[in-house]
Enzyme design. Structure first.
Site, PDB file in Angstrom:
ATOM      1  N   THR A   1       0.579  -0.719  -4.870  1.00  0.00           N
ATOM      2  CA  THR A   1       1.692  -0.962  -5.544  1.00  0.00           C
ATOM      3  C   THR A   1       2.758  -1.341  -6.361  1.00  0.00           C
ATOM      4  O   THR A   1       3.316  -1.680  -7.322  1.00  0.00           O
ATOM      5  CB  THR A   1       2.988  -1.114  -4.532  1.00  0.00           C
ATOM      6  OG1 THR A   1       3.076  -0.038  -2.647  1.00  0.00           O
ATOM      7  CG2 THR A   1       4.696  -0.864  -4.958  1.00  0.00           C
TER       8      THR A   1
ATOM      9  N   THR B   1      -0.077  -3.100  -0.079  1.00  0.00           N
ATOM     10  CA  THR B   1       0.715  -3.899   1.297  1.00  0.00           C
ATOM     11  C   THR B   1       0.289  -3.030   2.299  1.00  0.00           C
ATOM     12  O   THR B   1       0.146  -3.533   3.453  1.00  0.00           O
ATOM     13  CB  THR B   1       1.934  -3.727   1.014  1.00  0.00           C
ATOM     14  OG1 THR B   1       2.777  -3.248   1.116  1.00  0.00           O
ATOM     15  CG2 THR B   1       2.591  -5.005  -0.203  1.00  0.00           C
ATOM     16  N   ASP B   2      -0.107  -1.953   2.276  1.00  0.00           N
ATOM     17  CA  ASP B   2      -0.269  -0.769   3.725  1.00  0.00           C
ATOM     18  C   ASP B   2      -1.255  -2.238   4.153  1.00  0.00           C
ATOM     19  O   ASP B   2      -1.111  -1.980   5.345  1.00  0.00           O
ATOM     20  CB  ASP B   2      -0.881   0.349   3.050  1.00  0.00           C
ATOM     21  CG  ASP B   2      -0.126   1.409   3.120  1.00  0.00           C
ATOM     22  OD1 ASP B   2       1.148   1.241   2.844  1.00  0.00           O
ATOM     23  OD2 ASP B   2      -0.192   1.972   2.347  1.00  0.00           O
TER      24      ASP B   2
END
Length: 348
Positions: free
Chosen positions: A18, A93-94
Site C-alpha cells: 500500500t 501490511t497484509d
C-alpha cells in the site's frame, strides 16, 4: 573525520504494498512507486543527516509475497549490511507480522532490520507512509536498535517482530503487541526504547515454499472433518485451539495420531495470552493434548507459530529440538533452551 564520513547509513528495500500504490486505469490502486519515489515523498528526511540507499527489491502487494521472497530478501540484506547501520523494508501490511518474524529468525547481524508500510495509500488524505518510513529510517540508524533483530515501526511505535500483530483492517493503529506492548516509541524524531530484547531466536536454515505447514482453527462443534482432510497433505500443523489451548474431545485421537507422524503445535486463537500447561484436565484440554505429543506455542499466536515451525522444519531437527525451540520462543522455558546461540553480547 569529516561529517560526511560519520553520517549514519540506512539501506531501504522496497517490496511494494500500500505504501507504494497509485491508481490504476481499471480502478483501485496497485503497487507502482519506486523506492526513490518513496524516499522523495518524506518531509524532513534531509534534516536527519541520515544517508539513505535504496533497493527496488520487489513490486508486489503483501498478499502475494512468498517465503522464498523473504529468504531472498534476508540474503540481500546480509550482503549489503556490512557498511550500513541498519536496513528498512517497506511492504504491504497484509503480511508484515509474518515476513517480519521470518526475517527475525533469519537475520543474525547486530544491525537492525526495520519493517514498515502504510494503511492509507498515497492517493488518500492523511497517507501515513511517509511518516512511517521516516520513523523506520530513524530507528534503523539508531544504536539503541542494535542487537534487537527485526523490528516493526508503525504509527511512531517500535514493536518486536516476534510479538506484533495486525489487529484492524483499516486503522492506522493496526499493529499491536498484545503480549508485552511496544518496545518503545519515536519521540521528536528520536527512537526511545523503554524495553530491550535479551535474546535472539535465530534458525540456521532457510525455509522453502514447498514445505506445507497449515493452521487449523478449532470452532464450536468441530467434528474433525477439515482436520482429516488437511492432515494427509502437510509437513507440520498448528492448532489454533479454543481458550487456553483446548479442542473438542472427539478430536483428541486424530491429533494424537497426527502428532506421532508430524510436528503438531498447540496455540490459542484468542490473540493474546499463553497456552496453559496444567490447569485443565478434561479430554481435549491443554494438559491432555500436551501429554499426547502436541507442542505448546506458549505466547506465540498461531500465525507466528506457523512461521517458526515452517523455518524449523528446514533444519531437519527432531521433535525434541522443535519443542525446545518453541519453549524458548514461546516464553515458557529459559531462553538458553533455544537450540542455537542466542547471546546478544556477541558481535559489533
Amino acid at each position: 573525520m569529516s561529517s560526511a564520513e560519520i553520517r549514519p547509513r540506512v539501506i531501504v528495500f522496497a517490496l511494494g504494498g500500500t505504501i507504494a500504490m497509485s491508481r490504476t486505469s481499471t480502478g483501485g490502486v496497485a503497487p507502482a512507486l519506486s523506492a526513490d519515489q518513496l524516499i522523495a515523498a518524506i518531509p524532513g528526511l534531509g534534516d536527519t543527516e541520515i544517508e539513505v540507499e535504496v533497493v527496488d527489491f520487489r513490486q508486489l502487494p503483501g498478499a502475494s509475497l512468498k517465503v522464498s521472497d523473504v529468504t531472498a530478501l534476508a540474503d540481500a540484506i546480509d550482503d549489503r549490511l556490512a557498511n550500513a547501520d541498519g536496513a528498512v523494508v517497506t511492504q504491504g501490511t497484509d503480511t508484515i507480522e509474518e515476513t517480519a518474524y521470518l526475517l527475525d529468525l533469519l537475520h543474525t547481524a547486530a544491525q537492525p532490520v526495520v519493517v514498515t508500510g502504510a494503511m492509507r495509500n498515497p492517493t488518500l488524505a492523511g497517507a501515513d507512509g511517509p511518516a512511517n518510513l521516516l520513523a523506520a529510517i530513524q530507528t534503523a540508524a539508531d544504536p539503541q536498535a542494535r542487537h534487537q533483530g527485526c523490528l516493526v515501526v508503525f504509527g511512531d511505535e517500535i514493536h518486536a517482530a516476534r510479538r506484533v500483530r495486525k489487529t484492524h483492517t483499516t486503522s492506522t493503529a493496526t499493529f499491536q503487541s498484545a503480549n508485552g506492548g511496544p518496545l518503545g516509541y519515536i519521540v521528536e524524531g528520536h527512537p526511545r526504547l523503554l524495553n530491550h530484547l535479551t535474546h535472539r531466536t535465530n534458525v540456521p536454515a532457510k525455509p522453502v515454499d514447498d514445505t506445507r505447514v497449515a493452521i487449523m482453527t478449532i470452532v464450536l462443534g468441530d467434528d474433525g472433518t477439515t482436520l482429516r482432510a488437511v492432515s494427509e497433505h502437510v509437513d507440520g500443523l498448528v492448532i489454533a485451539g479454543l481458550g487456553a489451548g483446548h479442542v473438542p474431545a472427539d478430536l483428541v485421537p486424530i491429533l494424537e495420531n497426527l502428532a506421532s507422524r508430524i510436528p503438531v503445535v498447540l496455540a490459542c486463537r484468542t490473540g493474546a495470552g499463553s497456552v496453559l500447561e496444567s490447569t485443565y484436565g478434561f479430554p481435549g484440554s491443554e494438559r491432555d493434548l500436551l501429554s499426547r505429543g502436541l507442542i505448546s506455542a506458549g505466547y506465540l499466536d498461531p500465525i507466528k507459530a506457523r512461521i517458526l515451525l515452517h523455518t524449523l522444519l528446514a533444519t531437519d531437527c527432531d521433535n525434541q529440538a522443535i519443542a525446545a525451540a518453541f519453549g524458548a520462543a514461546g516464553g515458557y522455558r529459559d531462553p538458553e533452551t533455544w537450540p542455537w546461540p542466542t547471546d546478544l553480547s556477541e558481535g559489533n
